[in-house]
Design an enzyme around this catalytic site. Structure first.
Site, mmCIF file in Angstrom:
data_model
loop_
_atom_site.group_PDB
_atom_site.id
_atom_site.type_symbol
_atom_site.label_atom_id
_atom_site.label_comp_id
_atom_site.label_asym_id
_atom_site.label_seq_id
_atom_site.Cartn_x
_atom_site.Cartn_y
_atom_site.Cartn_z
ATOM 1 N N SER A 1 0.849 -1.183 0.000
ATOM 2 C CA SER A 1 0.000 0.000 0.000
ATOM 3 C C SER A 1 0.886 1.234 0.000
ATOM 4 O O SER A 1 2.069 1.161 0.341
ATOM 5 C CB SER A 1 -0.921 -0.024 1.223
ATOM 6 O OG SER A 1 -0.718 1.105 2.030
ATOM 7 N N LYS A 2 0.293 2.363 -0.396
ATOM 8 C CA LYS A 2 1.168 3.542 -0.513
ATOM 9 C C LYS A 2 1.606 4.044 0.851
ATOM 10 O O LYS A 2 2.538 4.806 0.952
ATOM 11 C CB LYS A 2 0.529 4.604 -1.387
ATOM 12 C CG LYS A 2 -0.426 5.539 -0.762
ATOM 13 C CD LYS A 2 -0.753 6.619 -1.773
ATOM 14 C CE LYS A 2 -2.000 7.341 -1.368
ATOM 15 N NZ LYS A 2 -2.599 8.054 -2.475
ATOM 16 N N ARG A 3 0.937 3.564 1.899
ATOM 17 C CA ARG A 3 1.372 3.948 3.246
ATOM 18 C C ARG A 3 2.508 3.055 3.746
ATOM 19 O O ARG A 3 3.189 3.383 4.695
ATOM 20 C CB ARG A 3 0.193 3.910 4.220
ATOM 21 C CG ARG A 3 -0.654 5.176 4.156
ATOM 22 C CD ARG A 3 -1.954 4.986 4.881
ATOM 23 N NE ARG A 3 -2.768 3.975 4.233
ATOM 24 C CZ ARG A 3 -3.539 4.211 3.152
ATOM 25 N NH1 ARG A 3 -3.592 5.419 2.646
ATOM 26 N NH2 ARG A 3 -4.246 3.249 2.600
#
Ligand code: GLU
Length: 503
Positions: A269-271
């Site tokens: 995920s981009k996090r």
């Protein structure tokens, strides 16, 4: 005539693919992989790569995210042929500027009886569902699908709000041939009539994404496997649009790209650390290194070959050779591939990239002074084989751009009270040196420290390195001294020597 499995009846140059990010912040690495595959697919066939910004979800949009998308794609070298800032025949390319087109399509779908107004409130739906036996699917039950014209008129007269739902087929299969996965089929009975326009009149992603594909003449939709569950709904919508004469009637060919997995087998995920593009830019990845690694997340040029250029990828790319199984993101391999691309650069090219990177990082001026440029050009060959990313160069060469009185000697740099004789002898040897080039420096220091003091090289040169760079590790010492120059070298050696006090 043979039908090409990828192009169908299209000529290669008729290929039109799109990259449709939402402007919600830093680009996600999985999205970048999708952008790459689409761009490469377009270039391979000589077709068109369209950038469309899916910004109808106004609350989530951040103004700087638009810029970030344009700058990121430009940095990567994935130039779009049509889209924001470029224009094209199918604009506007910001979805938020297309609401009239979307409203028009929704009205046509209603008029044709392919979609319907649904006046059920979530509370009413829930009340109906409470009595259902456990395990019954909880989707919309289709009650308002068959309202009579009178019932609709009555609800409207009462001012009851409604959403618009697309009619899904009630039985049979929704099947398509995926370029990556082969034949994919969904049971229509499991598909509920889904909402395409909200009660506030705003169209949803479920409507605008396929509508814009059709209006923009998109021929191939290559996107992440995470979107596969929505594909049967999109196909039914494409068919409905063909029926009402929106677009050319052509249904795009799909290819669902493998999921990119991060730590612990979860979708990256981009996090997650390593999940956003900005991290790689900050670390000083080369766009070509990062793209090479991303290309490997689902595709390969040959079994025994991991390193290639994007040009080679464009030539060799075959969407049908993309692997359907999930691809694991391996940060170490990503860095190693990047390192290979750094080695492949000419010294001049690497030097220019270092100037830009170090300028942005604040190590040198932006723009750099001619003196800074020259120094970078001279130090580049010394780090060329030693760095995996441009940021690796920072701790190696920042001593050249630090004032003599600002050098801080790290505790682990190896400078100890017993280094005093080494520094004294070094200062003496370098003070009178007529030619301050690395060969003369090496000869002088070997004579003074190895022959003169009888030291092993490590004990001899470690303290000198620590005094001039503040560190235990640096580019080759004699070259470093030469680049620093005689005055700075002596000033640093003297300061380090006095820091150790009287012995
Ligand atoms: N805006 C969607 C996303 O970023 C696009 C999905 C698609 O490629 O169809 O997930």
């Amino acid at each position: 005539m043979t039908i090409d499995p990828v192009l169908g009846d299209l000529a290669p140059e008729q290929v039109r693919v799109r990259f449709p990010p939402s402007p919600t912040g830093n680009l996600h690495i999985g999205n970048v992989r999708s952008a790459l595959y689409n761009w490469v697919f377009a270039r391979h066939h000589g077709g068109t790569f369209v950038l469309r910004i899916e910004d109808t979800d106004a609350e989530r949009n951040l103004a700087e995210s638009y810029r970030n998308i344009y700058d990121s794609l430009s940095w990567l070298g994935l130039e779009w042929d049509e889209g924001p800032e470029k224009g094209g025949d199918y604009g506007p390319y910001l979805q938020s500027e297309r609401s009239e087109l979307h409203a028009d399509v929704a009205a046509k779908l209603l008029a044709a009886g392919l979609a319907y107004k649904c006046f059920d409130t979530p509370a009413e739906l829930e009340a109906r569902q409470q009595d259902l036996p456990k395990g019954t699917p909880r989707g919309y039950d289709g009650i308002h699908r068959n309202l009579t014209a009178e019932q609709v008129a009555e609800f409207e007269a009462q001012g009851k709000p409604y959403v618009i739902r697309l009619k899904m087929p009630e039985s049979g299969a929704i099947a398509f041939n995926d370029l990556v996965r082969g034949e994919v089929s969904f049971d229509a009975a499991h598909q509920q009539d889904y909402v395409i326009v909200r009660a506030n009149g705003k169209p949803l992603y479920t409507l605008v994404n396929p509508v814009d594909d059709v209006l923009m003449g998109i021929t191939h939709v290559l996107r992440g496997e995470d979107l596969l569950p929505s594909t049967p709904r999109q196909i039914v919508l494409y068919q409905a649009l063909a029926e009402i004469g929106v677009g050319s009637g052509r249904i795009p060919i799909f290819g669902h790209l493998p999921t990119v997995l991060g730590e612990g087998n979860k979708r990256l995920s981009k996090r997650d650390q390593g999940g956003g593009l900005a991290e790689y830019q900050d670390q000083g990845y080369l766009p070509e290194g990062l793209l090479n690694y991303l290309a490997l997340l689902g595709w390969g040029i040959a079994d025994d070959r991991d390193v290639f250029t994007i040009k080679e990828m464009v030539q060799a790319f075959d969407i049908r050779k993309v692997n359907a199984s999930p691809a694991r993101f391996d940060p170490k391999k990503c860095a190693a591939i990047n390192a290979e691309h750094i080695r492949m650069l000419t010294v001049v090219d690497l030097s220019e990239r270092l100037v830009a990177f170090l300028g942005a990082a604040g190590v040198i001026g932006a723009p750099a002074t001619p003196a800074e440029r020259e120094l970078i050009a001279r130090v580049t060959p010394l780090v060329h084989e030693r760095i995996n990313t441009l940021s690796d160069a920072v701790p190696m060469i920042d001593f050249l751009f630090t004032a003599d009185d600002k050098i801080i000697i790290a505790d682990d740099a190896g400078l100890k009270p017993d280094s005093v004789p080494v520094l004294d002898a070094t200062i003496e040897a370098l003070t009178g040196l007529a030619d301050f080039d690395h060969a003369s420096i090496e000869a002088a220091l070997r004579a003074a420290l190895i022959d003169g003091l009888g030291l092993k090289p490590r004990h001899a040169f470690g303290p000198v390195r620590a005094a001039i760079t503040g560190k235990r590790i640096s580019p080759p010492l004699f070259e470093s001294l030469e680049l620093l120059g005689q005055d700075s070298a002596l000033a640093r050696l003297t300061a380090a020597r006095s820091g150790l006090g009287e012995v």
